[in-house]
Design an enzyme around this catalytic site. Structure first.
Site, PDB file in Angstrom:
ATOM      1  N   GLY A 227      -0.325   4.892  -1.119  1.00 56.25           N
ATOM      2  CA  GLY A 227      -1.432   5.532  -0.414  1.00 56.25           C
ATOM      3  C   GLY A 227      -0.992   6.707   0.435  1.00 56.25           C
ATOM      4  O   GLY A 227       0.191   7.059   0.502  1.00 56.25           O
ATOM      5  N   TYR A 228      -1.959   7.298   1.115  1.00 57.90           N
ATOM      6  CA  TYR A 228      -1.729   8.539   1.857  1.00 57.90           C
ATOM      7  C   TYR A 228      -0.664   8.381   2.938  1.00 57.90           C
ATOM      8  O   TYR A 228       0.279   9.176   3.013  1.00 57.90           O
ATOM      9  CB  TYR A 228      -3.046   9.016   2.473  1.00 57.90           C
ATOM     10  CG  TYR A 228      -2.918  10.312   3.222  1.00 57.90           C
ATOM     11  CD1 TYR A 228      -2.640  11.491   2.542  1.00 57.90           C
ATOM     12  CD2 TYR A 228      -3.050  10.359   4.603  1.00 57.90           C
ATOM     13  CE1 TYR A 228      -2.499  12.691   3.218  1.00 57.90           C
ATOM     14  CE2 TYR A 228      -2.923  11.557   5.284  1.00 57.90           C
ATOM     15  CZ  TYR A 228      -2.649  12.716   4.585  1.00 57.90           C
ATOM     16  OH  TYR A 228      -2.501  13.903   5.267  1.00 57.90           O
TER      17      TYR A 228
ATOM     18  N   HIS B 283     -17.233   8.159  14.142  1.00 61.88           N
ATOM     19  CA  HIS B 283     -15.855   8.261  14.623  1.00 61.88           C
ATOM     20  C   HIS B 283     -15.621   9.596  15.326  1.00 61.88           C
ATOM     21  O   HIS B 283     -14.963   9.651  16.371  1.00 61.88           O
ATOM     22  CB  HIS B 283     -14.883   8.076  13.458  1.00 61.88           C
ATOM     23  CG  HIS B 283     -14.862   6.678  12.930  1.00 61.88           C
ATOM     24  ND1 HIS B 283     -14.001   6.264  11.931  1.00 61.88           N
ATOM     25  CD2 HIS B 283     -15.581   5.574  13.259  1.00 61.88           C
ATOM     26  CE1 HIS B 283     -14.204   4.979  11.672  1.00 61.88           C
ATOM     27  NE2 HIS B 283     -15.155   4.554  12.467  1.00 61.88           N
TER      28      HIS B 283
ATOM     29  N   LYS C 266     -10.430  -4.671  11.828  1.00 62.87           N
ATOM     30  CA  LYS C 266      -9.049  -4.647  12.320  1.00 62.87           C
ATOM     31  C   LYS C 266      -8.833  -5.720  13.379  1.00 62.87           C
ATOM     32  O   LYS C 266      -7.756  -6.337  13.436  1.00 62.87           O
ATOM     33  CB  LYS C 266      -8.708  -3.259  12.878  1.00 62.87           C
ATOM     34  CG  LYS C 266      -8.519  -2.204  11.792  1.00 62.87           C
ATOM     35  CD  LYS C 266      -8.154  -0.843  12.373  1.00 62.87           C
ATOM     36  CE  LYS C 266      -7.923   0.177  11.268  1.00 62.87           C
ATOM     37  NZ  LYS C 266      -7.547   1.504  11.786  1.00 62.87           N
TER      38      LYS C 266
ATOM     39  N   GLY D 213       0.825  -1.208   0.000  1.00 59.87           N
ATOM     40  CA  GLY D 213       0.000   0.000   0.000  1.00 59.87           C
ATOM     41  C   GLY D 213       0.852   1.249   0.000  1.00 59.87           C
ATOM     42  O   GLY D 213       0.447   2.294   0.513  1.00 59.87           O
ATOM     43  N   GLY D 214       2.026   1.144  -0.605  1.00 57.31           N
ATOM     44  CA  GLY D 214       3.002   2.229  -0.547  1.00 57.31           C
ATOM     45  C   GLY D 214       2.650   3.477  -1.324  1.00 57.31           C
ATOM     46  O   GLY D 214       3.281   4.515  -1.119  1.00 57.31           O
TER      47      GLY D 214
ATOM     48  N   GLY E 199       0.983   5.357   3.323  1.00 58.67           N
ATOM     49  CA  GLY E 199       1.957   4.411   2.794  1.00 58.67           C
ATOM     50  C   GLY E 199       3.158   5.068   2.163  1.00 58.67           C
ATOM     51  O   GLY E 199       4.304   4.654   2.372  1.00 58.67           O
TER      52      GLY E 199
ATOM     53  N   LYS F  91      -0.336   6.401  -9.487  1.00 63.01           N
ATOM     54  CA  LYS F  91       0.309   5.388  -8.644  1.00 63.01           C
ATOM     55  C   LYS F  91       1.624   4.925  -9.251  1.00 63.01           C
ATOM     56  O   LYS F  91       2.625   4.733  -8.548  1.00 63.01           O
ATOM     57  CB  LYS F  91      -0.633   4.199  -8.440  1.00 63.01           C
ATOM     58  CG  LYS F  91      -1.753   4.457  -7.457  1.00 63.01           C
ATOM     59  CD  LYS F  91      -2.551   3.189  -7.183  1.00 63.01           C
ATOM     60  CE  LYS F  91      -3.638   3.454  -6.148  1.00 63.01           C
ATOM     61  NZ  LYS F  91      -4.419   2.219  -5.861  1.00 63.01           N
TER      62      LYS F  91
END
Length: 312
Positions: A13-14, A270, A138, A10-11, A16, A44
């Site tokens: 990503g935000y 959340h 999770k 996931g490198g 990552g 990407k």
């Protein structure tokens, strides 16, 4: 001591991409998973190529090809997954179960850091629907990790600053308010805000540290434990302008969910836990847990008044 080899999943990503850069900056041989499903996503691909230019190694593997995942994992000592778990972007947390299976079969990984980086899901057993799905998923991943006896570290990074600080924690926007601001309750419940680059730096520090093995590490820098009201005061001081404040009761805030789409309802839930219940600060860090800024005082973390200056 020789630096561990790190694979980031996931490198692009935000968080990552920041993990990749922190890994390189701290001298780790760094590998980044490149999925063949990238297709025509030029953004990407350009990010991946920039990592390669900085010294990272790109490793092609797919979540639909177990063997390729196993081979990727065998190249490294540490696996860090940063796949998105937020509903307004993409939500892929349970895909990590395939990664767990690959790590289990490879048998060589010294540490796995799954995609966490927010509230500690182990403390969110009473979370509201529909937002609790994030925490439940999770915990499913954690259960799989622990049942497979995979060495691990869970990183609880609390609130990413860019999502909560410049907007004075207003829903639906990322930029500072110009005239009015909504206060959750009286705006006095404490939360924890962390610059995303600091999250990455602390995360990489944990991977070769025996003190963090099989533990949860909270990123809770003392000077960044702030209330919404304090964030607003910082912004008002920087701009020299007082904002018009409206108080929203807990009941009215929860009632606002009605008619919202699914992702927005998750966000409201959340925010309720953070700003009305104080879920980030209403507990003491236990003996079998660690706090990152105390473990790594050499990291000069960004304070939120400094963070806000970039939005002036």
């Amino acid at each position: 001591m020789e630096k561990s080899k790190v694979l980031v999943v996931g490198g692009t990503g935000y968080i990552g991409r920041r993990i990749v850069q922190a890994s390189l900056a701290q001298g780790h041989p760094t590998f980044v998973l490149q999925r063949p499903e990238i297709g025509l996503d030029i953004d990407k691909l350009q990010i991946l190529l920039s990592f390669k230019a900085e010294g990272a190694t790109l490793v092609e593997a797919s979540f639909t090809d177990h063997k390729s995942l196993v081979e990727a994992v065998k190249k490294v000592d540490v696996v860090i997954c940063t796949m998105s778990g937020v509903h307004f972007r993409s939500h892929n947390l349970l895909m990590q179960l395939k990664l767990v299976e690959a790590i289990k079969e490879a048998g060589n990984v010294k540490r796995f850091l799954p995609s966490e980086f927010g509230m500690d899901p182990a403390r969110m057993g009473d979370a509201l629907e529909p937002g609790r799905v994030t925490f439940d998923e999770k915990m499913v991943v954690r259960k799989a990790i622990e049942e497979a006896n995979i060495p691990h570290t869970y990183v609880s990074a609390n609130c990413f600053a860019a999502y909560f600080v410049p907007n004075c924690s207003q829903l639906g926007t990322l930029t500072p308010p110009k005239e009015k601001v909504f206060l959750y309750g009286y705006g006095n419940v404490k939360a924890v805000f962390v610059d995303e680059d600091d999250v990455a730096a602390y995360t990489i520090k944990t991977i070769d540290d025996p003190r963090t093995l099989n533990k949860t590490v909270y990123i809770r820098p003392q000077e960044n434990i702030l209330s919404q009201g304090q964030i607003i005061e910082m912004w008002e001081k920087l701009t020299g302008k007082e904002l018009d404040k409206s108080i929203i009761s807990a009941e009215d805030f929860l009632a606002s969910m009605k008619g919202m789409d699914y992702a927005a309802q998750v966000g409201v839930g959340h925010f309720y836990h953070i700003y009305y219940e104080g879920c980030l600060t209403n507990f003491e860090i236990g003996e079998d847990e660690e706090e990152a800024s105390k473990l790594y005082p050499e990291i000069q973390y960004i304070r939120m008044d400094e963070y806000l200056k970039r939005y002036l």
